[in-house]
Design a protein around this motif. Structure first.
Motif, PDB file in Angstrom:
ATOM      1  N   ALA A 249       1.278  -1.043  -0.551  1.00 35.01           N
ATOM      2  CA  ALA A 249      -0.073  -0.194   0.277  1.00 35.01           C
ATOM      3  C   ALA A 249       0.636   0.936   0.416  1.00 35.01           C
ATOM      4  O   ALA A 249       1.425   1.816   1.126  1.00 35.01           O
ATOM      5  CB  ALA A 249      -0.858   0.314   1.346  1.00 35.01           C
ATOM      6  N   PRO A 250       1.403   1.688  -1.064  1.00 26.69           N
ATOM      7  CA  PRO A 250       2.284   2.860  -1.290  1.00 26.69           C
ATOM      8  C   PRO A 250       1.581   4.202  -0.356  1.00 26.69           C
ATOM      9  O   PRO A 250       2.333   4.850  -0.441  1.00 26.69           O
ATOM     10  CB  PRO A 250       1.945   2.775  -2.817  1.00 26.69           C
ATOM     11  N   GLU A 251       0.072   3.981  -0.431  1.00 24.27           N
ATOM     12  CA  GLU A 251       0.169   5.090   0.055  1.00 24.27           C
ATOM     13  C   GLU A 251      -0.117   5.133   1.727  1.00 24.27           C
ATOM     14  O   GLU A 251      -0.780   7.038   1.928  1.00 24.27           O
ATOM     15  CB  GLU A 251      -0.904   6.120  -0.611  1.00 24.27           C
ATOM     16  N   ALA A 252      -0.219   4.087   1.943  1.00 32.46           N
ATOM     17  CA  ALA A 252       0.234   4.001   3.261  1.00 32.46           C
ATOM     18  C   ALA A 252       1.087   4.606   4.309  1.00 32.46           C
ATOM     19  O   ALA A 252       2.226   3.297   4.695  1.00 32.46           O
ATOM     20  CB  ALA A 252      -0.335   2.945   4.173  1.00 32.46           C
ATOM     21  N   VAL A 253       1.796   6.098   4.103  1.00 30.02           N
ATOM     22  CA  VAL A 253       2.608   6.298   4.652  1.00 30.02           C
ATOM     23  C   VAL A 253       3.082   6.139   6.143  1.00 30.02           C
ATOM     24  O   VAL A 253       2.314   6.642   7.429  1.00 30.02           O
ATOM     25  CB  VAL A 253       2.326   7.615   4.708  1.00 30.02           C
ATOM     26  N   ALA A 254       4.338   5.599   6.802  1.00 24.73           N
ATOM     27  CA  ALA A 254       5.313   5.291   8.145  1.00 24.73           C
ATOM     28  C   ALA A 254       5.910   6.408   7.801  1.00 24.73           C
ATOM     29  O   ALA A 254       7.041   5.928   6.756  1.00 24.73           O
ATOM     30  CB  ALA A 254       4.583   4.120   8.767  1.00 24.73           C
ATOM     31  N   LEU A 255       6.449   7.163   9.001  1.00 23.89           N
ATOM     32  CA  LEU A 255       7.661   7.758   9.427  1.00 23.89           C
ATOM     33  C   LEU A 255       8.291   6.905  10.411  1.00 23.89           C
ATOM     34  O   LEU A 255       7.739   6.429  11.108  1.00 23.89           O
ATOM     35  CB  LEU A 255       7.506   9.343  10.055  1.00 23.89           C
ATOM     36  N   LEU A 256       9.502   6.331  10.414  1.00 28.02           N
ATOM     37  CA  LEU A 256      10.633   5.484  10.606  1.00 28.02           C
ATOM     38  C   LEU A 256      11.319   5.829  11.698  1.00 28.02           C
ATOM     39  O   LEU A 256      12.107   6.853  10.834  1.00 28.02           O
ATOM     40  CB  LEU A 256      10.550   4.148   9.676  1.00 28.02           C
ATOM     41  N   GLN A 257      11.950   5.793  12.774  1.00 24.15           N
ATOM     42  CA  GLN A 257      13.018   6.042  13.042  1.00 24.15           C
ATOM     43  C   GLN A 257      14.053   4.597  12.427  1.00 24.15           C
ATOM     44  O   GLN A 257      14.284   3.759  12.722  1.00 24.15           O
ATOM     45  CB  GLN A 257      13.443   5.881  14.935  1.00 24.15           C
TER      46      GLN A 257
END
Length: 401
Positions: A249-257
């Motif tokens: 799901a390329p539109e489901a964005v998550a910021l990762l550390q």
């Protein structure tokens, strides 16, 4: 003789890549002409899942500095949040509760997959919900993450994998490890992950931000993963047992550390690759006549070419003598063009300035792959899936995805 060897070192990888691309293109354009020895697996059709039928589950150990941010972001996505504290000795429990999460506190450190199972059963998530977003305690999902992930969770899909984006704060803007990871995520997800998703042959998912149907978790969670990476076991079981499709799901964005030091970068990549190679051995990849196995064997061939191309390139440059400068420039120019595109798409125009370091890290990554292979040979399984996470950064100024 030397000239022929130099030409072969460059030509063989190019021919292999061209054959793989041509084969994929032919199968995409003329699927009716491509015949396999076994029929494509059929999966049961399941109804769509709504946000109200979805919950977030976070396993956390000593994540007091980041858990508030993770819980707040998940609640902003419109889902109820459950946290299991895996033997934390800091303020994880209090901060998670203050952020609005329902918390299960374990006295001992049992490892992420075991902690997730205990929380899943303790809260009855399989009975109360139809999908679970399993998140890491230092991940901040976008407000529409769950909506976007569920949009890709079609009738045959059981895992919807989110898009990884490296959190690259201004005070760390010249950190080469963050630059390399930001570029690596973008490059991998743009090409490999999209192709794998289209053919249902995804071998790697985002353990930090993916959505699972509870029917799948009922099947895979009760078994302690024999690999050092839990989601490697889950995705391989999904394919091997034909439990459903795995989609991106390329539109489901998550910021990762991501790691900011060499030590953390090396250890994390070593663990990921070790788990990947354990999965290849443990699930006997390549010994079954399935589309997934065929695709994985092609990927392994790509890894082999990738690892060998490093020393081959260095050897060619050394033998070039006076022409070494021209060879290095040609190598850098090609990489620079792709970095410019990545920097533009990611909003980090400075990315191209890391060109020499990214090329050097790319060579270093080959060493990590060899190290991981050796470790897999020495330890193909683990008794418990437990590890130490990289150091976390302060998150007070982190923007929304």
């Amino acid at each position: 003789m030397i000239r022929a060897a130099m030409i072969a070192a460059l030509l063989v990888p190019a021919v292999i890549v061209c054959c793989v691309v041509a084969g994929l293109a032919y199968g995409w354009l003329r699927p009716e002409r491509v015949r396999g020895r076994h029929a494509t697996p059929t999966f049961p059709s399941r109804p769509a899942v709504t946000v109200g039928e979805t919950v977030a589950l976070i396993a956390c150990r000593n994540g007091a500095g980041s858990i508030t941010d993770a819980v707040t972001a998940a609640r902003s996505a419109g889902v109820e949040v459950f946290v299991v504290s895996d033997g934390s000795t800091d303020d994880t429990v209090a901060r998670a509760q203050a952020a609005g999460a329902t918390v299960l506190a374990l006295a001992d450190n049992v490892g992420k997959p075991a902690a997730l199972l205990r929380a899943y059963e303790h809260f009855g998530l399989g009975r109360r919900f139809r999908a679970v977003a399993i998140l890491d305690d230092d991940v901040r999902i976008a407000p529409d993450f769950v909506d976007r992930a569920l949009a890709q969770l079609g009738p045959e899909a059981v895992i919807s994998v989110g898009r990884n984006v490296t959190w690259w704060p201004h005070e760390r803007r010249w950190n080469p490890w963050l630059a390399n990871r930001a570029y690596g995520y973008w490059n991998y997800q743009l090409i490999v992950r999209r192709i794998q998703s289209a053919f249902n042959v995804m071998n790697c998912i985002s353990g930090s931000n993916s959505v699972y149907r509870t029917e799948l978790l009922d099947e895979v969670l009760p078994t302690e993963p024999p690999y050092i990476v839990d989601d490697t076991y889950w995705v391989l079981e999904t394919h091997r047992r034909e439990l459903g499709r795995v989609v991106y799901a390329p539109e489901a964005v998550a910021l990762l550390q991501d790691p900011v030091t060499f030590r953390d970068w090396y250890r994390q990549n070593l663990r990921w690759l070790w788990g990947t190679f354990q999965g290849v051995a443990g699930h006997r990849v390549g010994r079954h006549a399935t589309r997934f196995d065929y695709a994985y064997v092609l990927l392994i061939c790509h890894w082999l070419v990738y690892v060998l191309s490093g020393p081959a390139t260095l050897w060619v440059l050394v033998l070039a003598g006076p022409g070494v400068v021209r060879g290095v420039l040609l190598l850098l120019v090609g990489q620079a063009g792709w970095l410019l595109v990545a920097g533009w798409r990611l909003g980090h125009r400075r990315l191209v300035l890391f060109l020499p370091l990214i090329v050097a890290i790319d060579f270093l990554y080959r060493i990590v792959m060899v190290h991981a292979l050796i470790r897999t040979i020495r330890q193909p399984v683990v008794a418990r899936c437990v590890w130490t996470s990289p150091g976390r950064l302060a998150v007070s100024a982190r923007p929304a995805p």
